[in-house]
Design a protein around this motif. Structure first.
Motif, PDB file in Angstrom:
ATOM      1  N   UNK A   1       0.812  -1.221   0.000  1.00 54.89           N
ATOM      2  CA  UNK A   1       0.000   0.000   0.000  1.00 54.89           C
ATOM      3  C   UNK A   1       0.847   1.274   0.000  1.00 54.89           C
ATOM      4  N   UNK A   2       2.130   1.180   0.386  1.00 52.56           N
ATOM      5  CA  UNK A   2       3.021   2.345   0.340  1.00 52.56           C
ATOM      6  C   UNK A   2       3.174   2.874  -1.081  1.00 52.56           C
ATOM      7  N   UNK A   3       2.958   2.015  -2.070  1.00 49.15           N
ATOM      8  CA  UNK A   3       3.243   2.359  -3.463  1.00 49.15           C
ATOM      9  C   UNK A   3       1.995   2.548  -4.314  1.00 49.15           C
ATOM     10  N   UNK A   4       0.834   2.137  -3.794  1.00 49.17           N
ATOM     11  CA  UNK A   4      -0.385   2.246  -4.582  1.00 49.17           C
ATOM     12  C   UNK A   4      -0.648   3.703  -4.965  1.00 49.17           C
ATOM     13  N   UNK A   5      -1.126   3.902  -6.169  1.00 53.93           N
ATOM     14  CA  UNK A   5      -1.386   5.225  -6.756  1.00 53.93           C
ATOM     15  C   UNK A   5      -0.115   6.023  -7.003  1.00 53.93           C
ATOM     16  N   UNK A   6       1.069   5.418  -6.786  1.00 51.29           N
ATOM     17  CA  UNK A   6       2.326   6.154  -6.953  1.00 51.29           C
ATOM     18  C   UNK A   6       3.304   5.466  -7.885  1.00 51.29           C
TER      19      UNK A   6
ATOM     20  N   UNK B   1      13.216   3.384 -12.354  1.00 51.48           N
ATOM     21  CA  UNK B   1      12.683   4.614 -11.754  1.00 51.48           C
ATOM     22  C   UNK B   1      12.202   5.588 -12.829  1.00 51.48           C
ATOM     23  N   UNK B   2      12.897   5.632 -13.947  1.00 56.39           N
ATOM     24  CA  UNK B   2      12.514   6.509 -15.059  1.00 56.39           C
ATOM     25  C   UNK B   2      11.093   6.207 -15.530  1.00 56.39           C
ATOM     26  N   UNK B   3      10.679   4.947 -15.404  1.00 54.86           N
ATOM     27  CA  UNK B   3       9.340   4.529 -15.813  1.00 54.86           C
ATOM     28  C   UNK B   3       8.389   4.369 -14.624  1.00 54.86           C
ATOM     29  N   UNK B   4       8.760   4.962 -13.498  1.00 61.58           N
ATOM     30  CA  UNK B   4       7.875   4.973 -12.337  1.00 61.58           C
ATOM     31  C   UNK B   4       7.784   3.660 -11.593  1.00 61.58           C
TER      32      UNK B   4
ATOM     33  N   UNK C   1      11.626 -19.187  -7.718  1.00 63.61           N
ATOM     34  CA  UNK C   1      11.972 -17.857  -8.230  1.00 63.61           C
ATOM     35  C   UNK C   1      10.827 -17.341  -9.101  1.00 63.61           C
ATOM     36  N   UNK C   2      10.228 -16.215  -8.691  1.00 61.11           N
ATOM     37  CA  UNK C   2       9.028 -15.676  -9.326  1.00 61.11           C
ATOM     38  C   UNK C   2       9.090 -14.159  -9.338  1.00 61.11           C
ATOM     39  N   UNK C   3       8.430 -13.544 -10.328  1.00 59.22           N
ATOM     40  CA  UNK C   3       8.409 -12.086 -10.427  1.00 59.22           C
ATOM     41  C   UNK C   3       7.011 -11.618 -10.800  1.00 59.22           C
ATOM     42  N   UNK C   4       6.602 -10.510 -10.167  1.00 57.21           N
ATOM     43  CA  UNK C   4       5.290  -9.920 -10.413  1.00 57.21           C
ATOM     44  C   UNK C   4       5.455  -8.436 -10.694  1.00 57.21           C
ATOM     45  N   UNK C   5       4.840  -7.974 -11.760  1.00 59.72           N
ATOM     46  CA  UNK C   5       4.795  -6.546 -12.064  1.00 59.72           C
ATOM     47  C   UNK C   5       3.396  -6.089 -11.682  1.00 59.72           C
ATOM     48  N   UNK C   6       3.342  -5.197 -10.689  1.00 58.18           N
ATOM     49  CA  UNK C   6       2.077  -4.749 -10.105  1.00 58.18           C
ATOM     50  C   UNK C   6       1.892  -3.271 -10.435  1.00 58.18           C
ATOM     51  N   UNK C   7       0.761  -2.937 -11.047  1.00 57.27           N
ATOM     52  CA  UNK C   7       0.544  -1.540 -11.429  1.00 57.27           C
ATOM     53  C   UNK C   7       0.120  -0.686 -10.234  1.00 57.27           C
TER      54      UNK C   7
END
Length: 155
Positions: free
Chosen positions: A24-29, A60-63, A120-126
């Motif tokens: 939740x620290x990153x949601x909407x950001x 970071x350049x892509x948020x 080993x797993x990776x998730x990209x979360x918007x």
């Protein structure tokens, strides 16, 4: 298994400095690249961490922010991060609860003892908390570059 379009499970885990980090620290950001790895001192763990760290500025350049998760404790993460000059947070999931939520944990039996490890797993979360990409059974070499290309498409 989690898939693209699923709501990402919420989590709160300590980082190497024992500060709690929550999704939740990153949601909407920020876009969150959440990756699970076997351990700090493993060859694959080292390779993957260095490849992600080398691309922190590009992400970071892509948020996007990168968060690595393993069952290692905070002190081990701090040592590992310092040793390799990592530029992102490593989170400690010593009980495997978050790994289980993301279906990134597996168990096996050896000599009558049940053991647990991380697949080993990776998730990209918007920014809205939706999983845009989910990868299981990841090969470390070149993976960070692949994930960066996917993040660029979201940005």
């Amino acid at each position: 298994m989690l898939n693209s379009g699923d709501l990402a499970p919420q989590f709160a885990l300590p980082d190497a400095k024992m500060d709690m980090i929550q999704l939740t620290d990153f949601l909407d950001k920020k876009i969150v690249v959440l990756y699970f790895f076997n351990g700090d001192k493993t060859p694959g763990g080292i390779l993957e961490a260095i490849e992600f760290s080398d691309r922190v500025a590009a992400f970071a350049k892509y948020g996007a922010v990168i968060l690595g998760v393993s069952r290692d404790d905070c002190m081990a993460h701090e040592s590992f991060s310092d040793e390799h000059g990592l530029e992102f947070d490593l989170l400690s999931d010593t009980e495997g609860e978050v790994s289980a939520l993301y279906h990134a944990q597996h168990q096996w039996e050896a000599k009558g003892v049940v053991r647990y490890g991380i697949d080993r797993s990776t998730f990209v979360i918007d920014q809205s908390g939706i999983i845009r990409h989910a990868f299981y059974h990841v090969t470390p070499k070149g993976h960070a570059a692949e994930i960066l290309e996917l993040v660029k498409q979201l940005g």
